[in-house]
Design a protein around this motif. Sequence first.
Motif, short mmCIF file in Angstrom:
data_model
loop_
_atom_site.label_atom_id
_atom_site.label_comp_id
_atom_site.label_asym_id
_atom_site.label_seq_id
_atom_site.Cartn_x
_atom_site.Cartn_y
_atom_site.Cartn_z
N GLN A 227 -3.27 -4.96 -4.18
CA GLN A 227 -4.46 -5.41 -4.90
C GLN A 227 -5.64 -4.46 -4.72
O GLN A 227 -6.72 -4.68 -5.26
CB GLN A 227 -4.87 -6.81 -4.40
CG GLN A 227 -3.90 -7.91 -4.75
CD GLN A 227 -4.03 -8.29 -6.20
OE1 GLN A 227 -5.13 -8.49 -6.71
NE2 GLN A 227 -2.91 -8.41 -6.87
N GLY A 228 -5.44 -3.41 -3.93
CA GLY A 228 -6.51 -2.45 -3.69
C GLY A 228 -7.59 -2.95 -2.74
O GLY A 228 -8.72 -2.47 -2.77
N LYS A 229 -7.25 -3.91 -1.89
CA LYS A 229 -8.22 -4.48 -0.94
C LYS A 229 -8.43 -3.55 0.25
O LYS A 229 -7.54 -2.80 0.64
CB LYS A 229 -7.72 -5.83 -0.40
CG LYS A 229 -7.32 -6.84 -1.43
CD LYS A 229 -8.51 -7.44 -2.11
CE LYS A 229 -8.04 -8.49 -3.12
NZ LYS A 229 -9.15 -9.07 -3.84
N LYS A 230 -9.59 -3.66 0.85
CA LYS A 230 -9.87 -3.01 2.12
C LYS A 230 -9.10 -3.79 3.19
O LYS A 230 -9.09 -5.02 3.19
CB LYS A 230 -11.37 -3.05 2.42
CG LYS A 230 -11.76 -2.54 3.77
CD LYS A 230 -11.66 -1.05 3.82
CE LYS A 230 -12.23 -0.52 5.13
NZ LYS A 230 -12.20 0.92 5.16
N ILE A 231 -8.44 -3.07 4.09
CA ILE A 231 -7.67 -3.70 5.16
C ILE A 231 -8.15 -3.16 6.49
O ILE A 231 -8.20 -1.94 6.70
CB ILE A 231 -6.16 -3.42 5.00
CG1 ILE A 231 -5.65 -3.95 3.66
CG2 ILE A 231 -5.37 -4.02 6.17
CD1 ILE A 231 -4.26 -3.47 3.29
N TYR B 233 -9.86 -12.69 4.67
CA TYR B 233 -8.64 -13.40 5.09
C TYR B 233 -8.15 -12.71 6.35
O TYR B 233 -8.24 -11.48 6.46
CB TYR B 233 -7.58 -13.32 3.99
CG TYR B 233 -6.28 -14.00 4.35
CD1 TYR B 233 -6.13 -15.37 4.19
CD2 TYR B 233 -5.21 -13.27 4.86
CE1 TYR B 233 -4.94 -16.00 4.53
CE2 TYR B 233 -4.02 -13.89 5.21
CZ TYR B 233 -3.90 -15.26 5.03
OH TYR B 233 -2.72 -15.87 5.38
N VAL B 234 -7.62 -13.49 7.31
CA VAL B 234 -7.10 -12.92 8.55
C VAL B 234 -5.61 -13.19 8.62
O VAL B 234 -5.17 -14.33 8.53
CB VAL B 234 -7.79 -13.51 9.79
CG1 VAL B 234 -7.28 -12.83 11.06
CG2 VAL B 234 -9.30 -13.39 9.70
N GLU C 198 -8.21 -13.54 -3.52
CA GLU C 198 -9.63 -13.90 -3.61
C GLU C 198 -10.50 -13.09 -2.64
O GLU C 198 -11.68 -12.87 -2.90
CB GLU C 198 -9.78 -15.40 -3.32
CG GLU C 198 -11.19 -15.91 -3.43
CD GLU C 198 -11.32 -17.38 -3.05
OE1 GLU C 198 -12.48 -17.82 -2.89
OE2 GLU C 198 -10.31 -18.07 -2.90
N ALA C 199 -9.94 -12.66 -1.53
CA ALA C 199 -10.71 -11.98 -0.49
C ALA C 199 -11.17 -10.59 -0.93
O ALA C 199 -10.49 -9.92 -1.71
CB ALA C 199 -9.85 -11.86 0.78
#
Length: 138
Positions: free
Chosen positions: A82-86, A4-5, A58-59
Amino acid sequence: MKFYVASSLNNIENVRFISEKLKSKGFIHTYDWTQNERISTINELKEVGQKEKDAIIEADFIVVLLPAGKGSHIEFGIALGQGKKIYLYSLIEEVNNFETTSTFYHLPEVEKCIGTIEELIDIISLNSKFVEHKGRIK
């Protein structure tokens, strides 16, 4: 891998460029907010907000292009929670300017990318191949 961007409307062309480059490399864009028409009601805001939130969840990772507005920083926060890579992108060193930076920009989940957009795409591609090679993403 899915992405996601997030960014401001001022960066819409760069968001589209990054999305197209990543998709050409086999990545899946979870939601393209740049295709939205001008929002004019609270219900439309709610619908778009839900789509963006779902897309971030979802990303596998998100890209945040600076300068970014309040919505992008909320998306940053959702991804962080959510612990996502950014991947935090800036053409210049503004992320390291003590007067304008954020504490959250310097957390381990955040990879600061300073330079050209092509360099950002290369970093994302290399990191994704490394993750796939290590067997974390199937």
